[in-house]
Design a protein around this motif. Structure first.
Motif, short mmCIF file in Angstrom:
data_model
loop_
_atom_site.label_atom_id
_atom_site.label_comp_id
_atom_site.label_asym_id
_atom_site.label_seq_id
_atom_site.Cartn_x
_atom_site.Cartn_y
_atom_site.Cartn_z
N ALA A 63 0.78 -1.23 -0.01
CA ALA A 63 0.03 0.02 0.10
C ALA A 63 0.96 1.29 -0.08
O ALA A 63 2.21 1.24 0.30
CB ALA A 63 -0.78 0.11 1.42
N ALA A 64 0.30 2.43 -0.25
CA ALA A 64 0.93 3.63 -0.49
C ALA A 64 1.84 4.01 0.95
O ALA A 64 2.76 4.72 0.65
CB ALA A 64 0.05 4.65 -0.74
N GLY A 65 1.31 3.80 2.05
CA GLY A 65 1.91 3.98 3.38
C GLY A 65 3.37 3.37 3.45
O GLY A 65 3.90 3.58 4.50
N TYR A 66 3.55 2.36 2.87
CA TYR A 66 4.85 1.76 3.01
C TYR A 66 6.08 2.11 1.79
O TYR A 66 6.93 1.39 1.83
CB TYR A 66 4.48 0.08 2.92
CG TYR A 66 3.62 -0.41 3.64
CD1 TYR A 66 3.49 -0.23 5.36
CD2 TYR A 66 2.38 -0.96 3.34
CE1 TYR A 66 2.46 -0.54 5.92
CE2 TYR A 66 1.38 -1.24 4.05
CZ TYR A 66 1.62 -1.20 5.39
OH TYR A 66 0.45 -1.55 6.11
N THR A 67 5.65 3.09 0.84
CA THR A 67 6.67 3.35 -0.34
C THR A 67 7.60 3.95 0.40
O THR A 67 8.79 3.78 -0.42
CB THR A 67 5.80 3.87 -1.58
OG1 THR A 67 5.18 4.96 -0.87
CG2 THR A 67 4.53 3.11 -2.04
N GLY A 68 7.65 4.61 1.24
CA GLY A 68 8.67 5.44 1.72
C GLY A 68 9.90 4.23 2.11
O GLY A 68 10.96 4.88 2.59
N GLN A 69 9.65 3.13 2.55
CA GLN A 69 10.64 2.32 3.12
C GLN A 69 11.60 1.66 1.80
O GLN A 69 12.91 1.46 2.04
CB GLN A 69 9.81 0.90 3.61
CG GLN A 69 8.93 1.30 4.77
CD GLN A 69 8.23 0.16 5.22
OE1 GLN A 69 8.41 -0.59 4.80
NE2 GLN A 69 7.34 0.62 6.35
N VAL A 70 11.15 1.78 0.77
CA VAL A 70 11.82 1.28 -0.36
C VAL A 70 13.22 2.35 -0.64
O VAL A 70 14.22 1.62 -0.70
CB VAL A 70 11.06 1.44 -1.96
CG1 VAL A 70 12.06 1.03 -2.94
CG2 VAL A 70 9.72 0.71 -1.83
N ALA A 71 13.18 3.53 -0.66
CA ALA A 71 14.18 4.26 -0.83
C ALA A 71 14.97 4.14 0.38
O ALA A 71 16.50 4.20 0.23
CB ALA A 71 14.14 5.81 -1.10
N LYS A 72 14.44 3.98 1.60
CA LYS A 72 15.07 4.00 2.88
C LYS A 72 16.13 2.70 2.80
O LYS A 72 17.35 2.86 3.14
CB LYS A 72 14.32 4.33 4.05
CG LYS A 72 15.26 4.09 5.26
CD LYS A 72 14.22 4.12 6.51
CE LYS A 72 13.18 2.72 6.50
NZ LYS A 72 12.41 2.83 7.70
N GLU A 73 15.69 1.63 2.53
CA GLU A 73 16.46 0.48 2.70
C GLU A 73 17.59 0.57 1.32
O GLU A 73 18.49 -0.12 1.52
CB GLU A 73 15.27 -0.83 2.27
CG GLU A 73 14.54 -0.96 3.45
CD GLU A 73 13.65 -2.47 3.52
OE1 GLU A 73 13.74 -3.11 2.30
OE2 GLU A 73 13.26 -2.74 4.46
N GLN A 74 16.90 0.82 0.30
CA GLN A 74 18.07 1.01 -0.97
C GLN A 74 19.38 1.82 -0.59
O GLN A 74 20.49 1.48 -0.69
CB GLN A 74 17.45 1.68 -2.00
CG GLN A 74 16.46 0.55 -2.82
CD GLN A 74 17.01 -0.24 -3.69
OE1 GLN A 74 18.23 -0.32 -4.20
NE2 GLN A 74 16.02 -1.59 -3.92
N GLU A 75 19.11 2.95 0.24
CA GLU A 75 20.22 3.89 0.83
C GLU A 75 20.84 3.11 1.82
O GLU A 75 22.30 3.22 1.82
CB GLU A 75 19.54 4.98 1.03
CG GLU A 75 20.54 6.18 1.71
CD GLU A 75 20.18 7.30 2.07
OE1 GLU A 75 20.87 8.32 2.43
OE2 GLU A 75 19.19 7.86 1.79
#
Length: 313
Positions: A63-75
């Motif tokens: 869901a949209a609420g979890y999308t911020g985790q993608v860039a954080k984990e990549q970095e």
């Protein structure tokens, strides 16, 4: 991979299945077009995970609420990995929205081992459902290994790390950030309400006064991999960040019992106030599940009732 928070249960979730993952991979990463795709045996709530061949996995926010985790984990995961005593997820690529899926997504290296949630031989023993009931896993050694991992994680340089916020649903902040939900749910407890209220009041009476430190944010049995009875990897850093590590203590009540709980406490050099905040985080999460605020199934609500009993015992 625990039950959702009320703030993390968006109404609209895209349909995610192996066919969608096949289209996304084939379109965006044709070098992996021939690799088979299959759901994992134990999946999560925030993200859906699929195996991609034998060496990769695909992880998609639900869901949209979890999308911020993608860039954080990549970095941040590549920066953390070399400093930790156990393997953690290793990002390989990041995908973009497409083929009807509206969010960014990730490809990771596949980590060997089995989620502790699957390795546990689930059975009721005196009303407890925890790792002490399992012959295959040495509970005390597991508690010690996990404690050592968390101590090392806290020791990693936290400069410019992600502070508590919407990306991790305010893990690392004081538990009072969810005071309204906790107080409302405590009122529904009946005879246990006074004890729960006292625990919550102690949990919200202090703050982390030291410099912010790294925390995992969701130390749960679904996020711990075991191999040959030992902790072999820690996964799902979606709610990680820097701040107060009290949120990482919940597993003391959700999984460990007796000697293993004592071993976990002994492995973590934290003061009494931090443990009280940890109890507060644990109680809040269990309360909102039992109160029906988190959209969890009946079996999870029953499990969280047992967690509440552990916290207030």
């Amino acid at each position: 991979m625990s039950a959702p928070d009320p703030a993390t249960a968006p109404e609209v979730r895209p349909a995610i299945d192996a066919a969608l993952v096949r289209r996304l991979v084939d379109t965006q990463f044709p070098q992996w077009r021939g690799l088979p795709i299959a759901p994992v045996e134990h999946d999560g709530w925030d993200n859906r995970t699929f195996r991609l061949g034998s060496e990769l996995s695909v992880r998609l926010p639900s869901a949209a609420g979890y999308t911020g985790q993608v860039a954080k984990e990549q970095e941040w995961l590549p920066r953390l990995a070399s400093r930790l005593p156990l393997p953690i997820p290793q990002p390989v690529a990041v995908g973009v929205p497409g083929d009807g899926y509206p969010f960014p997504w990730s490809v990771y290296r596949w980590l060997p081992g089995r989620p502790l949630a699957l390795a546990l031989a689930r059975r009721e023993v005196g009303g407890a459902d925890g790792v002490d009931d399992v012959d295959a896993v040495d509970a005390v050694v597991l508690a010690q290994d996990l404690g050592a991992f968390l101590v090392t994680l806290r020791g990693v340089d936290a400069t410019d790390g992600p502070a508590p916020g919407p990306h991790n649903f305010f893990r690392g902040a004081p538990p009072g950030v969810y005071a309204d939900e906790a107080v409302a749910a405590i009122a529904l407890l009946g005879d246990d309400a006074p004890a729960a209220r006292a625990i919550w009041e102690r949990a919200t009476a202090s703050r982390w006064e030291a410099a912010p430190v790294w925390f995992h944010g969701d130390v749960a049995e679904g996020n711990l991999l075991v191999d040959s009875g030992r902790l072999s990897a820690v996964i799902d850093f979606g709610t990680s960040g820097v701040g107060d590590p009290a949120c990482d203590l919940a597993i003391a009540w959700t999984l460990f019992h007796g000697e293993s709980r004592r071993a976990f406490r002994d492995a973590l050099p934290l003061d009494a106030a931090t443990w009280e905040r940890g109890a507060g985080w644990t109680l809040w999460k269990a309360l909102i599940v039992v109160a029906g605020m988190a959209g969890a199934p009946p079996a999870e609500r029953d499990r969280q009732r047992r967690v509440i009993a552990e916290v207030i015992a």
